[in-house]
Write an enzyme that holds these catalytic residues in place. Sequence first.
Site, PDB file in Angstrom:
ATOM      1  CG  ASP A  71      -0.347   0.010   2.517  1.00 30.88           C
ATOM      2  OD1 ASP A  71       0.906  -0.076   2.594  1.00 30.88           O
ATOM      3  OD2 ASP A  71      -1.090   0.101   3.520  1.00 30.88           O
ATOM      4  CB  SER A  72       4.597   1.727  -0.238  1.00 29.65           C
ATOM      5  OG  SER A  72       4.815   0.574  -1.035  1.00 29.65           O
ATOM      6  CG  ASP A 110       0.282  -4.090   2.068  1.00 31.92           C
ATOM      7  OD1 ASP A 110       0.192  -4.879   3.028  1.00 31.92           O
ATOM      8  OD2 ASP A 110       1.051  -3.103   2.046  1.00 31.92           O
ATOM      9  CE  LYS A 140       3.285  -5.560   3.739  1.00 30.75           C
ATOM     10  NZ  LYS A 140       2.714  -4.548   4.651  1.00 30.75           N
ATOM     11  CD  GLU A 142       0.782  -1.352   8.163  1.00 32.33           C
ATOM     12  OE1 GLU A 142       0.333  -0.621   9.086  1.00 32.33           O
ATOM     13  OE2 GLU A 142       1.301  -0.892   7.133  1.00 32.33           O
ATOM     14  CD  GLU A 208       8.170   0.118   7.318  1.00 37.74           C
ATOM     15  OE1 GLU A 208       7.207  -0.619   7.020  1.00 37.74           O
ATOM     16  OE2 GLU A 208       8.333   1.264   6.856  1.00 37.74           O
TER      17      GLU A 208
HETATM   18  O1  KIV Z   1       3.582  -1.106   1.594  1.00 39.64           O
HETATM   19  C1  KIV Z   1       4.770  -1.452   1.538  1.00 39.64           C
HETATM   20  O2  KIV Z   1       5.481  -1.223   0.540  1.00 39.64           O
HETATM   21  C2  KIV Z   1       5.315  -2.163   2.680  1.00 39.64           C
HETATM   22  C3  KIV Z   1       6.793  -2.453   2.657  1.00 39.64           C
HETATM   23  C4  KIV Z   1       7.547  -1.246   3.023  1.00 39.64           C
HETATM   24  C5  KIV Z   1       7.130  -3.602   3.526  1.00 39.64           C
HETATM   25  O3  KIV Z   1       4.629  -2.458   3.582  1.00 39.64           O
END
Ligand code: KIV
EC number: 2.1.2.11
Length: 291
Positions: A71-72, A110, A140, A142, A208
């Site tokens: 989600d970056s 994510d 993924k 958090e 992280e």
């Molecule tokens: O969203 C993302 O790119 C991440 C990475 C920094 C692990 O969570």
Amino acid sequence: MTQLPAAQTAQMKPSGSGRALYGGKGTRRITVRDIAAAKERGEKWPMLTAYDAMTASVFDEAGIPVMLVGDSAGNCHLGYETTVPVTLDEMTMLSAAVVRGTSRALIVGDLPFGSYQEGPVQALRSATRLVKEAGVQAVKLEGGERSHDQIRLLVESGIPVMAHIGLTPQSVNAMGYRVQGRGEEAAQQLLRDAKAVQDAGAFAVVLELVPAELAAEVTRVLHIPTVGIGAGPETDAQVLVWTDMLGLTGGRVPKFVKQYANLREVMGDAVKAFAEDVVGGTFPQEENSVH
Ligand code: KIV
């Protein structure tokens, strides 16, 4: 905490295929069993973010075994200031593109902010969309102890989960962008979080922005692989945001990033050369014309 059903733990056991994650010969997609086998062999592996099909195909051809549709994308692809506004619709669209652009890498999608915090059932509904509509092989999310039940239900439902602890950017409004796990109490909490996600059945965990010594300890204690970003050299894998590591991101990048190229400069120079050719009448030439 209850034990995972045998079917789920069997799913996470290494395949014993012996296939190296990076530089291996196989052409089929990497699986979570290959990832578990790599931890048993003590093999380190690279992971990159990807947000579109074409860039992902470059990384796939280069042999990157695991890609994260992070989600970056919020900051690095969609123009938001943080990851907080990213929606599940956006993640589904970007993840589907990355899956279409790859044939070998394991693709992790994510779960964005607000798509799993309500509880396990909401998490399952959201993860199911990424698996069914986008075709990702894992998701993924958090959170450590606080996300234990979500991870457990997804894994029991047959969806491999990569956990993410330490700095969790979706909580930026509460925690800021600060190193996590400094001091005895915070270090103990990080260890509890790491054990909680492993207990819930996660196949790997992102660490992280945590002190290198603590990341090394977590890596020793866990039997699932750790994926570090700003977590020192001892984690099993390393992940970077691709726009940071290839120098496309404008402005300052974090200290833990190593820039392997300067795409911003390369692209900017090429675009200026094109513009000057057009203005000066030197593009197109005869060889660029059809008759
Ligand atoms: O969203 C993302 O790119 C991440 C990475 C920094 C692990 O969570």
